[in-house]
Write a protein that holds these residues in place. Structure first.
Motif, short mmCIF file in Angstrom:
data_model
loop_
_atom_site.label_atom_id
_atom_site.label_comp_id
_atom_site.label_asym_id
_atom_site.label_seq_id
_atom_site.Cartn_x
_atom_site.Cartn_y
_atom_site.Cartn_z
N ILE A 10 -2.34 32.41 3.97
CA ILE A 10 -2.46 31.05 4.49
C ILE A 10 -1.73 30.09 3.57
CG2 ILE A 10 -4.65 30.62 3.31
CD1 ILE A 10 -5.49 28.95 5.74
N GLY A 11 -1.04 29.14 4.16
CA GLY A 11 -0.29 28.15 3.40
C GLY A 11 -0.94 26.78 3.46
N SER A 12 -0.26 25.81 2.92
CA SER A 12 -0.83 24.45 2.83
C SER A 12 -1.04 23.85 4.21
CB SER A 12 0.09 23.56 1.99
OG SER A 12 1.40 23.54 2.52
N TYR A 13 -0.11 24.06 5.14
CA TYR A 13 -0.29 23.50 6.49
C TYR A 13 -1.52 24.11 7.17
CZ TYR A 13 4.43 21.51 6.26
OH TYR A 13 5.54 20.79 5.91
N ALA A 17 9.66 30.70 12.24
CA ALA A 17 8.29 30.30 12.56
C ALA A 17 7.44 31.51 12.94
CB ALA A 17 8.29 29.28 13.70
N LEU A 18 8.01 32.40 13.75
CA LEU A 18 7.29 33.61 14.15
C LEU A 18 7.04 34.52 12.95
CD1 LEU A 18 9.15 34.33 17.49
CD2 LEU A 18 6.75 33.71 17.25
N GLU A 19 8.00 34.60 12.06
CA GLU A 19 7.83 35.42 10.86
C GLU A 19 6.70 34.89 9.99
OE1 GLU A 19 10.38 36.67 6.85
OE2 GLU A 19 11.37 35.63 8.50
N ILE A 20 6.64 33.58 9.82
CA ILE A 20 5.57 32.98 9.01
C ILE A 20 4.21 33.23 9.66
CG2 ILE A 20 4.60 30.78 8.23
CD1 ILE A 20 7.48 29.79 7.87
N MET A 21 4.14 33.13 10.99
CA MET A 21 2.87 33.34 11.68
C MET A 21 2.38 34.78 11.55
SD MET A 21 2.78 30.99 15.12
CE MET A 21 4.50 31.05 15.64
N ARG A 22 3.31 35.72 11.37
CA ARG A 22 2.91 37.11 11.17
C ARG A 22 2.36 37.37 9.78
NH1 ARG A 22 7.38 38.45 14.76
NH2 ARG A 22 8.81 38.20 13.02
N ASP A 23 2.66 36.49 8.84
CA ASP A 23 2.19 36.65 7.46
C ASP A 23 0.70 36.35 7.39
OD1 ASP A 23 1.71 36.53 4.71
OD2 ASP A 23 3.67 35.66 4.28
N SER A 24 -0.06 37.27 6.83
CA SER A 24 -1.52 37.10 6.77
C SER A 24 -1.97 36.05 5.76
CB SER A 24 -2.19 38.44 6.43
OG SER A 24 -1.74 38.91 5.17
N ASP A 79 1.01 26.86 9.86
CA ASP A 79 1.98 27.28 8.84
C ASP A 79 3.34 27.56 9.48
OD1 ASP A 79 0.38 27.12 6.58
OD2 ASP A 79 -0.41 29.15 6.82
N GLY A 80 3.33 28.27 10.62
CA GLY A 80 4.59 28.61 11.27
C GLY A 80 5.33 27.40 11.78
N MET A 81 4.62 26.50 12.43
CA MET A 81 5.26 25.30 12.98
C MET A 81 5.70 24.35 11.87
SD MET A 81 5.31 25.87 16.16
CE MET A 81 4.56 27.15 17.15
N GLY A 82 4.90 24.29 10.80
CA GLY A 82 5.23 23.38 9.72
C GLY A 82 6.33 23.89 8.81
N GLY A 83 6.37 25.22 8.61
CA GLY A 83 7.32 25.76 7.64
C GLY A 83 8.53 26.45 8.23
N GLY A 84 8.51 26.71 9.54
CA GLY A 84 9.62 27.43 10.16
C GLY A 84 10.65 26.49 10.75
#
Length: 256
Positions: free
Chosen positions: A113-116, A104-111, A93-98
């Motif tokens: 789960i996204g499409s990626y 990217a780091l902010e997305i990875m901290r989010d618990s 999710d972080g690599m795909g959406g950030g």
């Protein structure tokens, strides 16, 4: 005796870190012991691989092998708490959406789960299932042990490069060089995993191909992630474990 107690505590801490197996009071924490637990990652992976192989063999005595494979993977997810798979989903999710490292780091901290993340899990677990179902049962058992041991060794080696980013996170305090002792223990775990595979008639060529593909896949992932966010996180290292394990199984199938 004090050194033996330290070693036992380090192993228990490593097992506690990489699985949900209860260790009770066998894992008293000190910063020094904690810093040394990556030395034992390969051996803990070897043990987890042995459990997975035993589960697969037991399941295959009752069910068709594809069903036994799915049950084995599901039980191993419970045993490990899906620690690495959660990292794979978050990292994807972080690599795909950030678009930026901070995002990217902010997305990875989010618990959440996204499409990626969903797609990454489906692809990884799907590949593992298909590979293990295609192999003869003894080969599949040997491949499981090899994949579990080698993928945890990859995590230890990556941590030893000292590129962990977060001041607080799963890998905090673990990003120190393995040293001669750690490398020896990691090498011993890999040799034991290879020996287990050979004992189960897994061809040496298949083992070499599996380790080569796994090494390349995990190195490419870590290089990509480090270029993206300038270091490692628990999520990117967990993703490296899943990628290395999956690529290992693919390598064995490629030999068939």
């Amino acid at each position: 005796m004090p050194r033996l107690r330290d070693m036992a505590a380090e192993i228990a801490l490593a097992l506690q870190f990489l699985s949900r197996i209860p260790v009770g009071g066998a894992a008293p924490y000190t910063p020094e012991r904690w810093a040394r637990i990556p030395c034992w990652f390969g051996l803990v992976g070897l043990g987890l691989g042995g459990v997975a192989a035993a589960l697969l063999w037991t399941g295959a005595q009752v069910f068709p092998q594809p069903v036994a494979v799915i049950l084995t993977l599901g039980l191993m997810l419970l045993l490990t708490g899906a620690l690495h798979e959660d990292g794979l989903a978050d990292a994807a999710d972080g690599m795909g959406g950030g678009r930026t490292p901070d995002r990217a780091l902010e997305i990875m901290r989010d618990s959440r789960i996204g499409s990626y993340g969903v797609l990454a899990l489906v692809v990884a677990l799907g590949l593992q299932t298909v590979c293990l179902a295609l192999l003869p049962l003894p080969w599949a058992m040997g491949a499981l042990v090899l994949a579990h041991a080698f993928s945890r060794a990859i995590m230890a080696l990556a941590l030893g490069q000292g590129r962990y980013l977060r001041p607080r996170g799963a890998g905090t305090g673990l990003d120190r060089p393995l040293g001669a002792r750690g490398l020896a223990l990691t090498g011993a775990a890999l040799l034991a995993a290879i020996g287990f595979g050979v004992a189960l008639a897994l061809p040496v060529g298949a083992i070499l191909v599996a380790l080569s593909i796994s090494s390349v896949a995990s190195a490419v992932w870590l290089r990509f992630a480090r270029n993206k966010i300038a270091g490692d996180t628990g999520d990117t290292l967990g993703a490296a474990q899943v990628i290395a394990a999956t690529a290992c199984l693919i390598g064995v199938v490629a030999w068939v």
